[in-house]
Design a protein around this motif. Structure first.
Motif, PDB file in Angstrom:
ATOM      1  N   PHE A  53     -34.072  -3.552  11.477  1.00  0.00           N
ATOM      2  CA  PHE A  53     -33.714  -4.161  10.232  1.00  0.00           C
ATOM      3  C   PHE A  53     -33.567  -3.146   9.175  1.00  0.00           C
ATOM      4  N   LYS A  54     -34.442  -2.469   9.009  1.00  0.00           N
ATOM      5  CA  LYS A  54     -34.747  -1.588   7.905  1.00  0.00           C
ATOM      6  C   LYS A  54     -33.444  -0.644   8.050  1.00  0.00           C
ATOM      7  N   THR A  55     -33.148  -0.186   9.607  1.00  0.00           N
ATOM      8  CA  THR A  55     -31.974   0.624   9.751  1.00  0.00           C
ATOM      9  C   THR A  55     -30.675   0.082   9.206  1.00  0.00           C
ATOM     10  N   LEU A  56     -30.451  -1.240   9.562  1.00  0.00           N
ATOM     11  CA  LEU A  56     -29.121  -1.746   9.090  1.00  0.00           C
ATOM     12  C   LEU A  56     -29.086  -1.922   7.333  1.00  0.00           C
ATOM     13  N   ILE A  57     -29.943  -2.087   6.876  1.00  0.00           N
ATOM     14  CA  ILE A  57     -30.331  -2.191   5.312  1.00  0.00           C
ATOM     15  C   ILE A  57     -29.809  -0.663   4.741  1.00  0.00           C
ATOM     16  N   ALA A  58     -30.315   0.399   5.543  1.00  0.00           N
ATOM     17  CA  ALA A  58     -29.913   1.643   5.424  1.00  0.00           C
ATOM     18  C   ALA A  58     -28.531   2.051   5.426  1.00  0.00           C
ATOM     19  N   ALA A  59     -27.869   1.517   6.593  1.00  0.00           N
ATOM     20  CA  ALA A  59     -26.553   1.555   6.835  1.00  0.00           C
ATOM     21  C   ALA A  59     -25.594   0.847   5.781  1.00  0.00           C
ATOM     22  N   ALA A  60     -26.150  -0.257   5.298  1.00  0.00           N
ATOM     23  CA  ALA A  60     -25.139  -1.066   4.503  1.00  0.00           C
ATOM     24  C   ALA A  60     -25.374  -0.550   3.144  1.00  0.00           C
ATOM     25  N   LEU A  61     -26.804   0.270   2.687  1.00  0.00           N
ATOM     26  CA  LEU A  61     -26.428   0.991   1.414  1.00  0.00           C
ATOM     27  C   LEU A  61     -25.569   1.900   1.531  1.00  0.00           C
ATOM     28  N   GLY A  62     -25.416   2.891   2.548  1.00  0.00           N
ATOM     29  CA  GLY A  62     -24.369   3.961   2.782  1.00  0.00           C
ATOM     30  C   GLY A  62     -23.059   3.559   2.621  1.00  0.00           C
ATOM     31  N   LEU A  63     -22.802   2.268   3.518  1.00  0.00           N
ATOM     32  CA  LEU A  63     -21.334   1.579   3.101  1.00  0.00           C
ATOM     33  C   LEU A  63     -20.994   1.327   1.832  1.00  0.00           C
ATOM     34  N   MET A  64     -22.227   0.816   1.144  1.00  0.00           N
ATOM     35  CA  MET A  64     -21.782   0.419  -0.355  1.00  0.00           C
ATOM     36  C   MET A  64     -21.387   1.572  -1.222  1.00  0.00           C
ATOM     37  N   ILE A  65     -22.146   2.784  -0.902  1.00  0.00           N
ATOM     38  CA  ILE A  65     -21.920   4.006  -1.769  1.00  0.00           C
ATOM     39  C   ILE A  65     -20.617   4.750  -1.302  1.00  0.00           C
ATOM     40  N   ALA A  66     -20.039   4.421  -0.114  1.00  0.00           N
ATOM     41  CA  ALA A  66     -18.875   4.723   0.377  1.00  0.00           C
ATOM     42  C   ALA A  66     -17.630   4.252  -0.532  1.00  0.00           C
ATOM     43  N   THR A  67     -17.930   3.053  -0.865  1.00  0.00           N
ATOM     44  CA  THR A  67     -16.838   2.280  -1.768  1.00  0.00           C
ATOM     45  C   THR A  67     -16.814   2.725  -3.257  1.00  0.00           C
ATOM     46  N   VAL A  68     -17.358   3.704  -3.499  1.00  0.00           N
ATOM     47  CA  VAL A  68     -17.268   3.884  -5.118  1.00  0.00           C
ATOM     48  C   VAL A  68     -16.199   4.807  -5.058  1.00  0.00           C
ATOM     49  N   GLY A  69     -15.421   4.727  -6.026  1.00  0.00           N
ATOM     50  CA  GLY A  69     -14.299   5.536  -6.344  1.00  0.00           C
ATOM     51  C   GLY A  69     -12.979   4.651  -6.460  1.00  0.00           C
ATOM     52  N   LEU A  93     -20.342   8.525   5.507  1.00  0.00           N
ATOM     53  CA  LEU A  93     -19.312   9.329   6.172  1.00  0.00           C
ATOM     54  C   LEU A  93     -18.390   8.528   6.824  1.00  0.00           C
ATOM     55  N   LEU A  94     -18.903   7.461   7.582  1.00  0.00           N
ATOM     56  CA  LEU A  94     -17.814   6.555   8.456  1.00  0.00           C
ATOM     57  C   LEU A  94     -17.470   5.574   7.683  1.00  0.00           C
ATOM     58  N   GLY A  95     -17.871   4.986   6.408  1.00  0.00           N
ATOM     59  CA  GLY A  95     -17.417   4.019   5.671  1.00  0.00           C
ATOM     60  C   GLY A  95     -15.863   3.951   5.625  1.00  0.00           C
ATOM     61  N   PRO A  96     -15.283   5.089   4.783  1.00  0.00           N
ATOM     62  CA  PRO A  96     -13.870   5.338   4.623  1.00  0.00           C
ATOM     63  C   PRO A  96     -12.968   4.865   5.743  1.00  0.00           C
ATOM     64  N   GLU A  97     -13.495   5.746   7.042  1.00  0.00           N
ATOM     65  CA  GLU A  97     -12.616   5.731   8.085  1.00  0.00           C
ATOM     66  C   GLU A  97     -12.902   4.463   8.801  1.00  0.00           C
ATOM     67  N   MET A  98     -13.643   3.707   8.769  1.00  0.00           N
ATOM     68  CA  MET A  98     -13.946   2.311   9.236  1.00  0.00           C
ATOM     69  C   MET A  98     -13.189   1.295   8.521  1.00  0.00           C
ATOM     70  N   GLU A  99     -12.952   1.502   7.139  1.00  0.00           N
ATOM     71  CA  GLU A  99     -12.253   0.614   6.554  1.00  0.00           C
ATOM     72  C   GLU A  99     -10.720   0.829   6.492  1.00  0.00           C
ATOM     73  N   LYS A 100     -10.341   2.329   6.813  1.00  0.00           N
ATOM     74  CA  LYS A 100      -9.109   2.296   6.820  1.00  0.00           C
ATOM     75  C   LYS A 100      -8.585   2.045   8.205  1.00  0.00           C
ATOM     76  N   ASN A 101      -9.429   2.076   9.276  1.00  0.00           N
ATOM     77  CA  ASN A 101      -8.699   1.648  10.500  1.00  0.00           C
ATOM     78  C   ASN A 101      -9.006   0.104  10.852  1.00  0.00           C
ATOM     79  N   LEU A 102      -9.706  -0.595   9.773  1.00  0.00           N
ATOM     80  CA  LEU A 102      -9.757  -2.139   9.850  1.00  0.00           C
ATOM     81  C   LEU A 102      -8.496  -2.569   9.023  1.00  0.00           C
ATOM     82  N   ARG A 103      -7.916  -1.964   8.218  1.00  0.00           N
ATOM     83  CA  ARG A 103      -6.893  -2.260   7.254  1.00  0.00           C
ATOM     84  C   ARG A 103      -5.702  -2.010   8.302  1.00  0.00           C
ATOM     85  N   HIS A 104      -5.637  -0.753   8.899  1.00  0.00           N
ATOM     86  CA  HIS A 104      -4.474  -0.605   9.680  1.00  0.00           C
ATOM     87  C   HIS A 104      -4.505  -1.672  10.767  1.00  0.00           C
TER      88      HIS A 104
END
Length: 505
Positions: A169-185, A442-453
């Motif tokens: 559960f804590k691992t998923l929290i950390a991953a979600a935090l990383g994905l949130m930071i990846a959306t900045v910009g 790292l993976l957040g931007p590519e994950m979002e790009k592939n989802l949109r594609h």
């Protein structure tokens, strides 16, 4: 061109004077870092990334340097395990079980030499496996479309619990935090600002190199200040090495079994070196134990050392071929490659063969260098254990800070680095792992790009994400990777805790 010809071209790169120099420097620095309890390979690579950038190294030279640091740190972790009964990192914990009893019997030098030989065997065999398996997996990955890549990224996040060894559960929290930071910009697709607060410094997002150095190196400084601000560790006297060919042959079967098990553990996303070390020791104990394991049996040193070093090289397979790290350290290496505009994945073998095969060949060279270095220079590495952290850690922090400033030239980024250091310290205090944060960035931007594609190609039909047999298979493995650690994680941690509690005091 066949694999053998490509590998020969790689050796032409790896055997150049420049590559040999960087492999040697990386091996020495990695062993020194690995010998210090608590730092580990991920921290070592993170600390030295700014150095590679500030020197203006090419992608190939940078990766040779840092993979040598990675391999060296895996070697170095055994030194404090055997001499002080303190694991340099989690995978080295199993080495304590028989390594420290050997040291108590006056066989510290033999234990260190045995571990060096087993580590070499583990890394060498795993690198051969990398040569055979990586091109096959890269060709298979060319069949991936955007929906399959999205499922693959989901698989990477689902198996993070195995990499970190922490609460799922804590691992998923950390991953979600990383994905949130990846959306900045600024959103590349729409041009909309996201969480920038009209600050020019955030328009291009947050550089994950700054996050890596802050989360790992700076937070480690805070922990050293808190826990080890006083004297260094007690010096340990070494006996004269008396290792014979018979002794080497005695541990050879254990080393080979550990190498194979470790490689498989490393290739599996999320398994990592800890599992490779634990499984190798457990199997060897069942196969060979006659009441001698836990009392200084050299096979109890060889098996986990071959296992964790085999897993370390095996973890490079998914990173290079799929762009998905197989361990915490390869996640840091992935960040470095992306920063150099090199995108790991199936096309990497076609677009940058010199880089890929040069690094693979450099692993062979680097492991030979490590073997030749580690046995005669053990005494030098041991002396590092006596340096008080109050002198050592400021030097580490200075290297990290100067490296970041030389890359960006912005004082604001140093404040960001310190901020991430504080965040890393707080996360570690509440036992939330740091690697998923980096992986999310790292993976957040590519994950979002592939989802949109994928959604664009299907006119917004979400079922496209599980419409192919390959994507269904990836989702199934992701579900298993998410659920199984919850079921079996407590069992594995319980066994490892009992093993740790059983260490000789």
């Amino acid at each position: 061109m066949g694999t053998i010809e490509l590998l020969m071209q790689g050796f032409a790169v790896a055997l150049s004077p420049e590559s040999i120099m960087f492999a040697l420097i990386g091996a020495i620095l990695g062993t020194l870092i690995g010998a210090l309890p608590g730092l580990g390979p991920a921290n070592g690579v993170a600390i030295l990334i700014p150095l590679a950038f500030s020197l203006g190294l090419s992608p190939t030279s940078s990766l040779i340097l840092l993979t040598s640091v990675y391999a060296g740190a895996m070697y170095g972790g055994r030194i404090s395990s055997i001499l002080l009964n303190i694991p340099g990192d989690e995978p080295a914990m199993m080495t304590c079980l028989d390594g420290y009893p050997m040291a108590l019997k006056g066989k510290a030098a033999e234990a260190l030499a045995t571990s060096a030989i087993a580590s070499f065997i583990g890394s060498f065999i795993a690198t051969i496996g990398l040569v055979i398996l990586a091109p096959i997996l890269a060709k298979f990955a060319l069949k991936f479309g955007p929906a399959e890549y999205f499922a693959l990224f989901a698989l990477a996040f689902a198996t993070l619990g195995g990499i970190t060894g922490k609460n799922q559960f804590k691992t998923l929290i950390a991953a979600a935090l990383g994905l949130m930071i990846a959306t900045v910009g600024i959103d590349i697709s729409s041009g909309v600002q996201r969480f920038t607060y009209n600050s020019l410094h955030l328009f291009e997002g947050i550089d994950f190199l700054i996050a890596i150095v802050g989360l790992f190196a700076i937070s480690e400084l805070f922990f050293f200040l808190e826990q080890h601000a006083g004297d260094g560790l007690k010096k340990v006297a070494l006996n004269k090495l008396k290792l014979t060919a018979k002794d080497i042959l005695f541990v050879m079967p254990a080393s080979l079994r550990g190498a194979l098990l470790g490689f498989v553990s490393g290739v599996l996303p999320g398994a990592g070196a800890s599992l490779g070390s634990f499984v190798s020791y457990t199997l060897e104990k069942k196969v060979s134990d006659k009441g001698t394991f836990g009392k200084g049996d050299p096979r109890g040193v060889a098996a986990p050392e071959a296992g964790n070093n085999g897993a370390a090289s095996g973890a490079l397979v998914p990173m290079l071929t799929l762009g998905v790290p197989g361990s915490g350290t390869t996640a840091v290496l992935l960040a470095m490659l992306i920063s150099l505009n090199v995108n790991p994945g199936p096309m990497l073998f076609q677009q940058s063969p010199d880089l890929v095969w040069g690094v693979i060949a450099a692993l062979f060279v680097g492991n030979l260098v490590l073997l030749l270095l580690n046995i005669p220079m053990v005494g030098v590495f041991v002396k590092l254990l006596s340096i008080p952290p109050k002198y050592l850690m400021p030097i580490v922090t200075l290297i990290a800070s100067v490296g970041i400033f030389s890359i960006t030239g912005s004082a604001i980024d140093l404040y960001f680095m310190v901020g991430f250091g504080i965040m890393g310290y707080v996360l570690r205090k509440v036992e939330i792992p740091l690697v998923p944060v980096i992986l999310g960035m790292l993976l957040g931007p590519e994950m979002e790009k592939n989802l949109r594609h994928a959604l664009v190609l299907s006119d917004g039909d979400w079922t496209v994400l599980w419409s192919s047999g390959l994507s269904i298979g990836l989702w199934a493995v992701a579900a298993a990777g998410l659920i199984l650690p919850m079921v079996f994680g407590s069992i594995l941690r319980g066994k490892m805790k009992r093993s740790k509690d059983g260490l000789v005091d």
